[in-house]
Scaffold this active site. Sequence first.
Site, mmCIF file in Angstrom:
data_model
loop_
_atom_site.group_PDB
_atom_site.id
_atom_site.type_symbol
_atom_site.label_atom_id
_atom_site.label_comp_id
_atom_site.label_asym_id
_atom_site.label_seq_id
_atom_site.Cartn_x
_atom_site.Cartn_y
_atom_site.Cartn_z
ATOM 1 N N CYS A 298 2.245 11.640 -4.161
ATOM 2 C CA CYS A 298 2.727 10.700 -5.178
ATOM 3 C C CYS A 298 1.859 10.945 -6.395
ATOM 4 O O CYS A 298 0.811 10.358 -6.574
ATOM 5 C CB CYS A 298 2.565 9.280 -4.659
ATOM 6 S SG CYS A 298 3.349 8.083 -5.730
ATOM 7 N N CYS B 126 4.068 4.128 -10.488
ATOM 8 C CA CYS B 126 4.932 4.821 -9.544
ATOM 9 C C CYS B 126 6.135 3.981 -9.162
ATOM 10 O O CYS B 126 6.018 2.812 -8.858
ATOM 11 C CB CYS B 126 4.157 5.180 -8.287
ATOM 12 S SG CYS B 126 5.202 5.997 -7.094
ATOM 13 N N CYS C 232 6.309 4.110 -4.706
ATOM 14 C CA CYS C 232 5.460 3.089 -4.072
ATOM 15 C C CYS C 232 5.821 1.731 -4.650
ATOM 16 O O CYS C 232 5.559 0.701 -4.064
ATOM 17 C CB CYS C 232 3.990 3.317 -4.354
ATOM 18 S SG CYS C 232 3.493 5.005 -4.574
ATOM 19 N N ARG D 39 0.766 5.355 1.050
ATOM 20 C CA ARG D 39 0.119 6.668 0.993
ATOM 21 C C ARG D 39 -1.389 6.608 1.175
ATOM 22 O O ARG D 39 -2.049 7.640 1.163
ATOM 23 C CB ARG D 39 0.463 7.348 -0.325
ATOM 24 C CG ARG D 39 1.879 7.853 -0.340
ATOM 25 C CD ARG D 39 2.375 8.166 -1.733
ATOM 26 N NE ARG D 39 3.778 8.529 -1.675
ATOM 27 C CZ ARG D 39 4.770 7.647 -1.572
ATOM 28 N NH1 ARG D 39 4.497 6.356 -1.520
ATOM 29 N NH2 ARG D 39 6.020 8.042 -1.504
ATOM 30 N N HIS E 253 1.042 -0.831 -6.746
ATOM 31 C CA HIS E 253 0.166 -0.956 -7.915
ATOM 32 C C HIS E 253 0.265 -2.346 -8.529
ATOM 33 O O HIS E 253 -0.700 -2.848 -9.097
ATOM 34 C CB HIS E 253 0.497 0.120 -8.944
ATOM 35 C CG HIS E 253 0.182 1.500 -8.459
ATOM 36 N ND1 HIS E 253 -1.097 1.979 -8.360
ATOM 37 C CD2 HIS E 253 0.978 2.485 -7.983
ATOM 38 C CE1 HIS E 253 -1.079 3.206 -7.874
ATOM 39 N NE2 HIS E 253 0.180 3.538 -7.631
ATOM 40 N N SER F 157 -3.239 9.305 -3.776
ATOM 41 C CA SER F 157 -2.980 10.722 -4.007
ATOM 42 C C SER F 157 -4.085 11.394 -4.812
ATOM 43 O O SER F 157 -4.173 12.609 -4.846
ATOM 44 C CB SER F 157 -1.622 10.919 -4.675
ATOM 45 O OG SER F 157 -0.616 10.544 -3.758
ATOM 46 N N GLU G 47 6.969 12.522 -5.220
ATOM 47 C CA GLU G 47 6.963 11.759 -6.459
ATOM 48 C C GLU G 47 6.046 12.483 -7.425
ATOM 49 O O GLU G 47 4.910 12.780 -7.093
ATOM 50 C CB GLU G 47 6.451 10.343 -6.213
ATOM 51 C CG GLU G 47 6.778 9.357 -7.336
ATOM 52 C CD GLU G 47 6.094 9.700 -8.639
ATOM 53 O OE1 GLU G 47 6.736 9.582 -9.683
ATOM 54 O OE2 GLU G 47 4.920 10.108 -8.615
ATOM 55 N N CYS H 51 1.069 8.545 -9.542
ATOM 56 C CA CYS H 51 -0.006 7.590 -9.248
ATOM 57 C C CYS H 51 -1.362 8.226 -9.469
ATOM 58 O O CYS H 51 -2.291 7.603 -9.965
ATOM 59 C CB CYS H 51 0.020 7.156 -7.784
ATOM 60 S SG CYS H 51 1.564 6.514 -7.225
#
Lengths: 221, 582, 143, 431, 381
Positions: B561, B62, B65, B493, B69, B516, B14, B564
């Site tokens: 990702c 994102c 995911c 993640r 968030h 990330s 991502e 993010c």
Amino acid sequence: MELLEFARGPALQSAMVIFVAGVLWRIIGILALPFISIPSRARKGVLPEGEVKGWFEGIWRRMWPHKSFIRQALFSTINGHVYHIGLFVVVFLFAPHIAFIKDLTGLSWASLPSNLVNAVGVVTAASLIAALIHRLTNPVQRLISTFNDYFSWFVTLAPVLTGLLAVSHLGARYETLLAIHLLSIALLLIWFPFGKLMHAFLFVVSRGATGARMKHRGAQI
Amino acid sequence: MSKRVVVDPITRIEGHLRIEADTNEKGAITSAFSSGTMVRGIELILKGRDPRDAWGFAQRICGVCTLVHGIASVRAVENALGYKIPPNAQLIRNLMIGAQYVHDHVMHFYHLHALDWVDVVSALSADPKATSALQQSISGHAKSSPGYFKDVQTKVKKFVEAGQLGIFAQGFWGHKEYKLPPEANLMALAHYLEALEWQRNVVQIHTIFGGKNPHPNFIVGGVPSPISTDPTATTGGSAATAVNIVNLQEVRNIIKRMRKFVDDVYVPDTLAIASFYKDWFKRGEGLGNFMCYGDFPMDGTGDPAKWMIPSGVILNRDISKIHPLDINDPEQIQEFVSHSWYNCSKGKKTGLHPYDGETTFNYDGPKPPFDQLDVDKGYSWLKAPRWRGKPMEVGPLARVLMLYGKGHEPTVELAGYALKKLDVPITALFSTLGRTAARTLETKIIGDQMDGWLDTLLANIKAGTVQVHDDSKWDPSTWPSVAKGVGFTEAPRGALAHWVVIKDGLIDNYQAVVPSTWNAGPRDHNNLPGAYEAALEDHHTLHNPKQPLEIQRTIHSFDPCIACAVHVNDPNGKELVKIKVQ
Amino acid sequence: MNCTKEFTHNAPFVHVLMHEITVLLGDLALNGKEGAIDLRGLPLLDQDKKQLEDLLGRGEVSAIVNIMGETQIWETAYSGVWWLRHKDTGDKVISDQVAVTIIPEILKTHKSDVKSSLERLRTVFKTEEKREDGNSHDHEQLR
Amino acid sequence: MSLTAKKADQQGDLSDDQRIINAMHTFVNDFGLTAATYMESCVKCGLCAQACQFYVTTGNPKYTPIGKIRPFQQAYDRHMGPFAPVYRFFNLVPAVTLKELKYWQELIYDSCTLCGRCTLICPMGIDIAELVKEARHGMFEAGLIPERLALMDRTTVAWGSPATPAEDFAEIIEEISQEYDVPINVDKEKANILVTLAPAELGDHTKAVADMAKILNSIDADWTLCSDGFEASNIGFINGDLALQKKLTMKLIETAQRIGAKTLVLPECGHAYGAARWEAARWYGGPVPVNVVHMTEFLDDLVSTGKIKLDHVDETASFHDPCQLVRRGGVTKAPRQIMEALGLDLIEMEDSGSFGWCCGGGGGVVSNTRADKLRHKVFDLKKKQFEETGAKRLVTACGQCRITLTMGAKHINWNQETDSLLELVANNLVT
Amino acid sequence: MTTNSSGKKNLTTGRQPETLSDMLQRRGVSRRAFLKYAAMTASLMALPPTMANVMAANLARARRQSVIWLSFQECTGCTESLTRSMRPTLEDLIFDFISLDYHHTLQAVSGHAAEEARRNAMKENKGKYIVIVDGSVPIKDGGIYSMIAGMTNLQILEETVNDAFAVVAVGTCAAYGGLPHADPNPTGAVPISDLVKDKPLINLPGCPPIPEVMSGTLSYVLSFGKIPELDHLARPLSFYGETIHDRCYRRPFYDRGLFAKSFDDEGARKGWCLYELGCKGPVAYNSCATMKWNGGVSFPIQSGHGCLGCSEPNFWDMGGFYKPLSTGLGNMGSALAGAAVAGAALGGGSAWLARKHQGEYMKNLVDHEKDKAGQNSKKEN
């Protein structure tokens, strides 16, 4: 969508600001004038609270003409009631409007079914149009009417019509219609304090003062 | 002679990630640099908005995911306002997060990671019968007939022969590092396609509770999915809301199907593929420091004892000692910008806690188009977060280690089974493949919990408790003039937290420090590398610098990702510094 | 059929649809022109659809096509009026059509399909001849 | 609107500018909160026209009551309203011109009797009659009133009464006393009741004075007339001459105080009631120290308390309600109770009581001879309504009304007398 | 198939790609399948049912369409959404109908090889390939806020679009700027339509778009070789022709005035209209209410949260998710308080002025009366 944003944002905001400032300006500008009272002795039996009562009686009594005047005032009165009640229903009992008011003031109440409100809106618009026709054809009204009267009529009818178009999706896309509706409301709000629409507030004083005066004399209110 | 290998874009992730690696004459990576190359400034956008809206913006950090968030955001606001959400809402959120884990990990494995290990071209020469035998030997998966694999093979063959390779074009097919036999490749390819079909079903859990996926809806104070009390709901009448008896039964079915796929396909595939790449249990370790915030609370985030995943820190591979963690402690969590394209008024060497965070764009990289970054200066839109000054790895491996370290029974049992099956020691987990394996194990561990959450939810409904949202603090007029809160979650993640400061009903400051960023962040003021960088510097030799398959493998093992990871915050509301482009 | 009585209770929309079908059927009878109505595109409630289905009734022919999920086809009680119900692989109805035609297109075998099945038949025939152990799941391949 | 008006009268040798200044100054001074609100709340529904006899009988929309105060409205908007500074600055509301004031003279004086019927119909409750009365103040100060009224004004200023100089008063009363053979008290040093008169009672209606004396004497009242305070009519009230109004009012009060009167009886006169009963307090600066009653109220009190007894007349009658007494004064029941006591069979007109039509001569119109034509037109309305009742007698309680009605009847050779309630009582007094 | 990525001669060159019909027939896919697929797509796109046959015939003649997917300032939600497409599925698309020649999230290779794949596809399908873009393009400060392979997004877009047949902007970010474009737009993000002026452009907004809207639109382009009928915002009318409100099954409650007042009251549980809770359905043009999401399971309003209006430009700045559409934007409390104070001050001021004038006039009047008295006395003399 940009038009809608403008309508919901700057247009409505400035209109509200002008409305609030203008209404207060006008009301305070009037109410802060000296109160000229003639301290005559009231008619016997009219207690001090009688004048207060007269104030409210004045407000209430003038909702409907006296019997002697009914024949001459019938159209104006019924038509007036139709669009006043219609406007009240449309403005205050339509769910999206309640939501608007709630957002602004935190107050809310029950709404009427949208279809019913739409029907009332149609009747209101028809009634307003009838009022205009009457104004244009009745020599008295035509003579005493000024720009204020016609423009006030226009800014009152416009939100009703644009609102009806918006809910029925007629003529353009909904968001455009909604934007136009909001702009017409903004126009109404801007004009409100400066035109005769202020009678919505002032009737309390004008009817009340006469009511109190007549009560004081023991005369017909 | 050192040679710089540049991999940009890193695909099957991502976001936008660039890796630059210096290699020696043997092709061994001596130093690696991870760069996030896209920034949107979501935290700036969030400033001055209604905190109840924040989840919608934050969630769009994102789309992979997709809900983490949103969860972190509503929790942050709830934390700031002192909310305790209804138990049903907690259970529904757990179910949604659980589905996200299972969905995300499986998709990562097959669609983002598998092609690092699976040679599509090799699959064309597989024997369908032998593939069928292989499949039947590793699990009881239904789709295991030679005819089935023959069909898949034919489909891909015709596809290749048709001359348009599409997503498989330019692949490193035939690379020395591809070691699976053709049959295993064919089996994995079949599962690549099956997983695509399967995942459509899994996300329906999000659709039922959140209306859609990606980006299901959330709400501060609970979940926005009232439980239908209308008897006509069962007949799909116009009064039905999504959460009714029919759909809850569907949730049950989905959980069943999704667990079955994990048990029959995902876990066996991971073990089967890993058994061919055991050398990858010895490289790609990286930092050896691991961190978890904890998640899956049964009654709000208040009581850590009730979290399924614990919080804590592991240092230097020592899983016997789990250090306590306080994410609100300014001494513990800090972000550094020494090698990032940001400025800091207190000097580029100072680290700041997210509540005090202060950041301004300051791009000092080369003017595009460029070939190479100047890694002595800033080289990433990511910042470098540190725990007590130490870089940390977060994610499935951290969680599995934490659960293992704490003696979580299903974990110990499952990990033991897998290690035994692969015949590798527990230390093998500290590696590229260990990371991938941990992800698989965790998928099963969490997936297995979901039936229990659903049972409790159904029991509550049966007992007449249908509340899913508490609106007592919905009206901003009930809020204090200033409120601060943190919302954290364990995203697939890794450890994720959002910090929010609310002032007069609006967001005054919003920060997200995301998995990330921990993993993909650049070097810090002490030149300590981030997790990606450290992992790449651990025993990686490129067979062919033009086909950096080795880099892909290790980077993908983290499941990057990047959207993010990149964020920008400007709590003081300063004018953004005008950037000078060289 | 005593639909007239039922019509009086029915949603106006269903009435309109029945009229539309009548017009289409007339076209088919007089000019041989085929027509169809896609029910998905109309704001019908599930009940309305059910009502229409009941009103049209079931005729003599029905068929199931198994491709990308099931497709159910039946001739209604009115010959020439067909109901086509497409489902996806998850057994969800994704399209309902009323086709006014002699035979729905999807039931016909296409020439190119005839050709390719001929080829396959020949291959299978050869395979059968070649086969030694007689133990195979090759019929799977013929799906 | 074109301002082609009849020739307007004007008084004095003021410059044009000074007239406007005087008018404006006076207009402006009249605006308090209430009048301002009236100015602001008109919705131009035009209903007031329907209540106005001048519009109803002529059909000319220029007689619409609310339209009669346009210069007054303009003065308000330009000088006193909330937006006045803005209007002035941008000249959005122009200053009133002399031409306009002259045009409006007819509307304010000739075609308004201050009857207040419009006030009752107004859905906004605007007291239009009151506004016209206030507008007359400015017109007077500008020297822009009908000459006949101005003449009366000047006479009153000089004589203290529009018709009778004070020095002739005692003589006239003496004549009346002799003519009707009734003792009439004049200029007693002290008396409980101060009786006052209207101009006509020293002219055409002298019998009223005798009747009044007869009744008062019959109950042995302690009463008197005073030659320095007999004039109850208040031409200032009608013309808009505030100074005169004050002077006349104060004279009555001072006289009553001087002789220690507790009650001040007003004659059968409408506007006398408005001036002395309601507006006197304005000049006195508070509730006046004597009990001011209209003759009708006084008689009603005597009848209802049984102090006098009356013979029954046994005839049909209808009552013409004097506007200032009934609609504007609240004395509605009293005359009807007296008529009942007289045994009159009261047949109400279609519009009666507070809703009765004005005789057409109120507010000075009857004295304003140039308005005769209009007034006669208006009279038809009254005549028609009375005829519809089929009653024999037409009774009223206001001398002005009586004069107007009589003149009206005479003008069309209509053989209908108008009776005074006072005279009826006196004629049928049981002694 | 070559295993040498540096070798330019891969299997795509030197051969005429076969038609879908040939290809599918060889895979044993019957023409009935085509027909059913076409029927479903036609139904999806509200085309007349009779178009299904035409569509099927067109599709059979088509070749796999080369598609280059560019990801800029995005969150990958649009790609994730595409993978959820039920009919046609992503597999159908990428194996049978299109050749997805460049797509960060799905393609096998990284780095230079990935870029090479893009350039090859552009060369081989010059003037014929479709460019799909998700994400906005930051143009502030030379575009350094989003870079791929050392190039800014703008540079890549320009390079790629040049020889394209058409451009499809998927997702609200690409279509209207979306989240990065939300106030105060820190990176100067712009929509694709601001940058691509000379190519046919289709916007498929939504955050993300409904998967079948993306796959259906692609099928249409593939079947008919042209872009479908678009509205003024370049959205296909068949998907974006009506508001969600108009097709919402909760609409009857709106008409009857039955509204959920909070997210978990009796009305909410009975599925009443969410207008008062901020639903943007009345101004959101999309197919959520009819097609629903993820295989027709539900859509936001059905699940109980109002529509965010994500298929509309600037929906992020439409005044808050929970503010009913009929409300104004922004908090006006302080502005109105200010207006009230100002109004009161003006009113007080004008009244004060008026009183002052009155005082002056009174004085003048008194003087004037004196003069008049003088005159009168003169006259009498």
